[in-house]
Design an enzyme around this catalytic site. Structure first.
Site, PDB file in Angstrom:
ATOM      1  N   TRP A  39     -99.746 -72.973 -43.828  1.00 35.57           N
ATOM      2  CA  TRP A  39     -99.866 -73.983 -44.886  1.00 35.57           C
ATOM      3  C   TRP A  39    -100.423 -75.286 -44.341  1.00 35.57           C
ATOM      4  O   TRP A  39    -100.841 -76.163 -45.105  1.00 35.57           O
ATOM      5  CB  TRP A  39     -98.520 -74.217 -45.581  1.00 35.57           C
ATOM      6  CG  TRP A  39     -97.463 -74.878 -44.735  1.00 35.57           C
ATOM      7  CD1 TRP A  39     -96.761 -74.318 -43.717  1.00 35.57           C
ATOM      8  CD2 TRP A  39     -96.985 -76.227 -44.862  1.00 35.57           C
ATOM      9  NE1 TRP A  39     -95.875 -75.229 -43.186  1.00 35.57           N
ATOM     10  CE2 TRP A  39     -95.987 -76.412 -43.867  1.00 35.57           C
ATOM     11  CE3 TRP A  39     -97.289 -77.299 -45.691  1.00 35.57           C
ATOM     12  CZ2 TRP A  39     -95.305 -77.613 -43.688  1.00 35.57           C
ATOM     13  CZ3 TRP A  39     -96.606 -78.493 -45.525  1.00 35.57           C
ATOM     14  CH2 TRP A  39     -95.622 -78.638 -44.527  1.00 35.57           C
ATOM     15  N   ASP A  40    -100.479 -75.406 -43.029  1.00 33.42           N
ATOM     16  CA  ASP A  40    -101.054 -76.588 -42.390  1.00 33.42           C
ATOM     17  C   ASP A  40    -102.478 -76.847 -42.888  1.00 33.42           C
ATOM     18  O   ASP A  40    -102.906 -78.005 -43.026  1.00 33.42           O
ATOM     19  CB  ASP A  40    -101.124 -76.404 -40.875  1.00 33.42           C
ATOM     20  CG  ASP A  40     -99.814 -75.963 -40.251  1.00 33.42           C
ATOM     21  OD1 ASP A  40     -98.913 -75.532 -40.982  1.00 33.42           O
ATOM     22  OD2 ASP A  40     -99.704 -76.037 -39.017  1.00 33.42           O
TER      23      ASP A  40
ATOM     24  N   GLU B 253     -87.470 -77.104 -40.497  1.00 33.45           N
ATOM     25  CA  GLU B 253     -86.966 -75.779 -40.126  1.00 33.45           C
ATOM     26  C   GLU B 253     -85.650 -75.839 -39.345  1.00 33.45           C
ATOM     27  O   GLU B 253     -85.139 -74.799 -38.924  1.00 33.45           O
ATOM     28  CB  GLU B 253     -88.031 -75.032 -39.328  1.00 33.45           C
ATOM     29  CG  GLU B 253     -89.240 -74.684 -40.185  1.00 33.45           C
ATOM     30  CD  GLU B 253     -90.428 -74.195 -39.383  1.00 33.45           C
ATOM     31  OE1 GLU B 253     -91.375 -73.676 -40.001  1.00 33.45           O
ATOM     32  OE2 GLU B 253     -90.429 -74.344 -38.140  1.00 33.45           O
TER      33      GLU B 253
ATOM     34  N   LYS C 189     -86.463 -81.746 -38.159  1.00 33.05           N
ATOM     35  CA  LYS C 189     -87.579 -81.395 -37.277  1.00 33.05           C
ATOM     36  C   LYS C 189     -88.853 -82.137 -37.670  1.00 33.05           C
ATOM     37  O   LYS C 189     -89.616 -82.587 -36.830  1.00 33.05           O
ATOM     38  CB  LYS C 189     -87.808 -79.882 -37.337  1.00 33.05           C
ATOM     39  CG  LYS C 189     -88.898 -79.365 -36.414  1.00 33.05           C
ATOM     40  CD  LYS C 189     -89.096 -77.868 -36.596  1.00 33.05           C
ATOM     41  CE  LYS C 189     -90.187 -77.337 -35.680  1.00 33.05           C
ATOM     42  NZ  LYS C 189     -90.480 -75.916 -35.944  1.00 33.05           N
ATOM     43  N   GLN C 190     -89.102 -82.207 -38.965  1.00 31.93           N
ATOM     44  CA  GLN C 190     -90.298 -82.882 -39.454  1.00 31.93           C
ATOM     45  C   GLN C 190     -90.040 -83.411 -40.845  1.00 31.93           C
ATOM     46  O   GLN C 190     -89.056 -83.071 -41.489  1.00 31.93           O
ATOM     47  CB  GLN C 190     -91.489 -81.931 -39.479  1.00 31.93           C
ATOM     48  CG  GLN C 190     -91.412 -80.864 -40.553  1.00 31.93           C
ATOM     49  CD  GLN C 190     -92.578 -79.895 -40.504  1.00 31.93           C
ATOM     50  OE1 GLN C 190     -92.601 -79.004 -39.681  1.00 31.93           O
ATOM     51  NE2 GLN C 190     -93.543 -80.079 -41.390  1.00 31.93           N
TER      52      GLN C 190
END
Length: 767
Positions: free
Chosen positions: A358-359, A489, A601-602
């Site tokens: 999906w990046d 995640e 994480k992000q």
């Protein structure tokens, strides 16, 4: 401590001094590619020290059977391996019958690597005392041609310093290679023929299972004392073919081997014509010669940089960082083939497998839209349309019906091939990123044609997925989404991830909006699509109920949307209060401990605020940024760029700058201690976004290009270009002023800090 051996330079990546501990990291950092193939910066000569050998061909993969302890219904049957391809760069070197090996040399000095990003050429040089006491000086240049993308070139020069010596070169091809990450130690390649014809050699091989037919080829010539030195047949077996060149070299003189090599593949040629195609490519290369092909390389890269370069004045490390990111993105994908996509490691390693995440939609498409033209971005969207049937199959395997589509987390051909259940089954937000990319493409380019031609079918299938994925909660009197994983995640199998729920609602609303637009403006396409999808008004009404009544976790005390249900039940210790010895937590903590922690994480909620910023006020952004950023460990390469953009929007330029440095130098400084596995290619587009959307404040608002420029105090000035609807706009920002220059034939109206500004062709407008 981050690694700090890469020298700061505006246009080059430079390593000075030979350190065996850095070899694998440098193999990643100095990788080269041309969109069709690529390779890690492995030494051409033999090296017995720790190394990660890797050459890769775009689109060629192997379906490595999934390895799990117990099978789950709907589980992908394979993990698509990015294949280590047959090696064509190898050149064994013998000095007085002793093989050159930097790991065993008595002394290595003046070692230097340079990746010239301006020209697309990699150079390595060193002096060495071999194990049999011969002193030599070596210079190697290598590049992969952008103009003839099936071929690369190597120039390998040796100067014998103090005594005469016999030098033997053995340039070779080798298909007896393996992947570092094989699940079952399968044989990935089957070699069918090796041949040597004059000064050329060929290895014909195909991948097992997928049956990609390839020809790996080379031609080598030797020059000494102004003369062409003939070679002879070297070794040959079922997976190896070499030539041999032998010459007495006088002290103080230089001998040079030139080697051309590469791949022809059945993706582009008939399988029985690969050797013929290889010969055709070699004839072109030989006619140009190394220097002639290099001149074409310089021109090709000059053309790329003319549009995509970002110039930063007064901060060399920041300048080097952004150019490294832009360079690697262009090495990985140039938009010439709609069958290809942008792999997370590009041509620099095998980790993650697959060619598409999906990046691409979330991070890469904005870069390609603005630095190429709309045709390149449209190919990336067409790639997803071409995989729609596979996406419907993927959803069907999980129990969905009626044409609902779940696009894969990882894929090569549209099939899901990711092997971690909490991502494969739960990280369904990827569907939303694909829908957002369709919206983003139209918003930026003004080209609506993709939606009636292809995009609306994709949107309908995604809306059907969301409609079936929710449950109606009697307790909440709302629709809820259970058992998901968001972009963060470090939270698995949660209920009502805010980002996923918001995407689902937005996707449904956007699809319904486009249905009306296509019905009224493109009736032929509308009737074709309705006939194909069997969509009814009743089904659309059931979608609306879900969108209107979606549950979004919210906390009144903090005034923020919660990342998911139960987030506040965690022990909310901020990252700054963690002992440094615990970082990075993904390498220091158990997975159980990570999942019970509040650490992110992000960007997750903030990712939603980035996508849909027009839905939220600046005050809301500030509240959510201040709440979530202190819990974010940024152990995903995709995290710092979003935070940089958000910090800039909030006017926190020092924080934005620090996040920018982290994203731009993630690999150069090896923040996550894993660069030897390969580079983080797709996150590199986020670095571009950090400057253009973050510092430059570029947005499309009410169909107009808009800027709110700021500048970090560490910089004197910066400039970039964007292609907006086939108009090239150059933006130059300093502490004193912002200037705009338009190329093209028609004026364009933009907004700067909310005020209308009209740009006229070839005039410099100062704000």
């Amino acid at each position: 401590m981050n690694q700090n051996y890469i020298k700061a330079d505006k246009w080059c990546i430079v390593e000075e001094g030979f350190d065996k501990e850095n070899v694998k990291s440098s193999e990643s950092i100095f990788s080269i590619g041309n969109g069709a193939m690529g390779q890690r910066a492995n030494f051409e000569e033999s090296y017995s020290g720790a190394t990660f050998q890797g050459s890769y061909i775009a689109g060629v993969y192997y379906p490595d059977k999934t390895r799990v302890g117990w099978w789950k219904n709907g589980y992908p049957e394979y993990f698509a391996k990015v294949l280590n391809a047959p090696n064509w760069i190898g050149i064994r070197v013998y000095i007085n019958e002793q093989e050159l090996d930097l790991s065993t040399c008595k002394k290595v000095s003046a070692f230097r690597r340079e990746l010239n990003m301006k020209e697309g050429c990699y150079t390595r040089s060193f002096e060495a005392v071999t194990s049999n006491n011969i002193e030599i000086e070596v210079t190697v240049r290598r590049f992969l041609s952008l103009d003839i993308d099936e071929i690369g070139a190597i120039s390998y020069s040796i100067k014998v310093l103090k005594a005469n010596a016999e030098v033997v070169f053995e340039p070779y091809l080798d298909s007896g290679i393996t992947n570092e990450d094989s699940n079952w130690d399968d044989k990935f390649w089957n070699t069918t023929n090796t041949s040597i014809i004059g000064d050329r050699a060929f290895i014909e091989a195909h991948t097992m299972k997928t049956n990609f037919q390839t020809c790996t080829f080379m031609q080598a010539t030797l020059q000494y004392d102004g003369k062409h030195i003939a070679g002879e047949v070297g070794k040959r077996n079922e997976t190896y073919a070499s030539l041999e060149f032998k010459q007495k070299v006088l002290a103080g003189t230089t001998i040079t081997l030139t080697k051309f090599g590469g791949y022809t593949v059945s993706r582009n040629h008939k399988a029985n014509e690969l050797v013929t195609a290889a010969n055709t490519v070699l004839v072109k290369a030989i006619s140009l010669g190394f220097d002639g092909l290099l001149e074409l390389q310089k021109k090709a890269w000059a053309s790329i940089w003319e549009m995509s370069d970002i110039v930063i004045e007064g901060d060399v490390k920041a300048q080097q960082g952004i150019r490294f990111n832009i360079f690697q993105l262009n090495q990985t994908y140039l938009g010439t083939d709609s069958r290809l996509n942008i792999g997370p490691k590009g041509f620099t390693g095998e980790k993650y497998g697959g060619s598409t995440y999906w990046d691409t939609e979330a991070y890469c498409i904005p870069f390609y839209m603005a630095t190429k033209d709309d045709k390149v971005a449209k190919k990336l969207l067409k790639y997803r349309y071409n995989h729609l049937e596979k996406a419907i199959e993927n959803a069907t395997k999980l129990g969905f019906s009626n044409g609902a589509a779940l696009y894969p987390m990882v894929t090569m051909n549209g099939e899901e091939c990711h092997n971690e259940w909490e991502i494969t089954f739960e990280e369904i937000h990827r569907n939303g990123a694909i829908a957002f990319a369709i919206y983003n493409y139209y918003r930026y380019t003004g080209d609506y044609s993709y939606i009636p031609e292809m995009g609306l079918e994709v949107l309908i299938s995604i809306a059907r997925f969301w409609h079936q994925r929710v449950n109606f909660s009697e307790d909440k009197n709302k629709y809820v989404m259970l058992g998901v994983t968001g972009p963060n995640e470090y939270e698995n199998n949660v209920n009502n991830n805010w980002y996923t729920n918001y995407l689902a609602k937005w996707c449904i609303d956007y699809t319904l909006e486009q249905l009306d637009k296509v019905k009224n403006g493109y009736p032929d396409d509308y009737h074709r699509i309705i006939g194909k999808t069997k969509l009814t008004d009743r089904e659309c009404e059931s979608w609306k109920k879900v969108a209107v009544n979606m549950h979004f976790p919210y906390d009144k005390k903090y005034g923020v949307f919660l990342q998911q249900d139960g987030f506040l039940d965690k022990h909310l210790v901020k990252v700054n209060d963690l002992p440094k010895t615990d970082r990075p937590i993904n390498q220091k903590w158990s997975w159980d401990r990570i999942l019970r922690s509040p650490y992110i994480k992000q960007a997750d909620v903030l990712q939603g605020f980035y996508f849909f910023e027009e839905d939220f006020s600046l005050e809301q952004l500030q509240k959510h940024f201040d709440f979530y950023e202190p819990f974010t460990v940024h152990e995903s390469s995709l995290s710092p760029c979003v935070h940089s953009i958000q910090a800039a929007k909030l006017g926190r330029m020092e924080q934005a700058y620090n996040f920018y440095l982290r994203t731009s130098r993630l690999d150069l400084d090896d923040y996550n201690k894993e660069v030897e596995e390969g580079l983080h290619i797709t996150s590199m587009a986020g670095t571009w976004m950090s400057i253009v959307e973050g510092f430059g404040g570029m947005r499309v608002i009410n169909d107009k290009l808009s800027f709110q420029p700021q500048i970090p105090e560490q910089w004197n000035a910066y400039s970039f270009k964007v292609n907006f609807r086939n108009r090239i706009i150059k933006v130059h920002v300093s502490a004193k002023a912002v200037t705009f220059q338009l190329s093209g034939s028609k004026e364009v109206s933009i907004r700067v800090n909310g005020e209308k500004v009209v740009l006229y062709p070839d005039e410099i407008i100062t704000v």
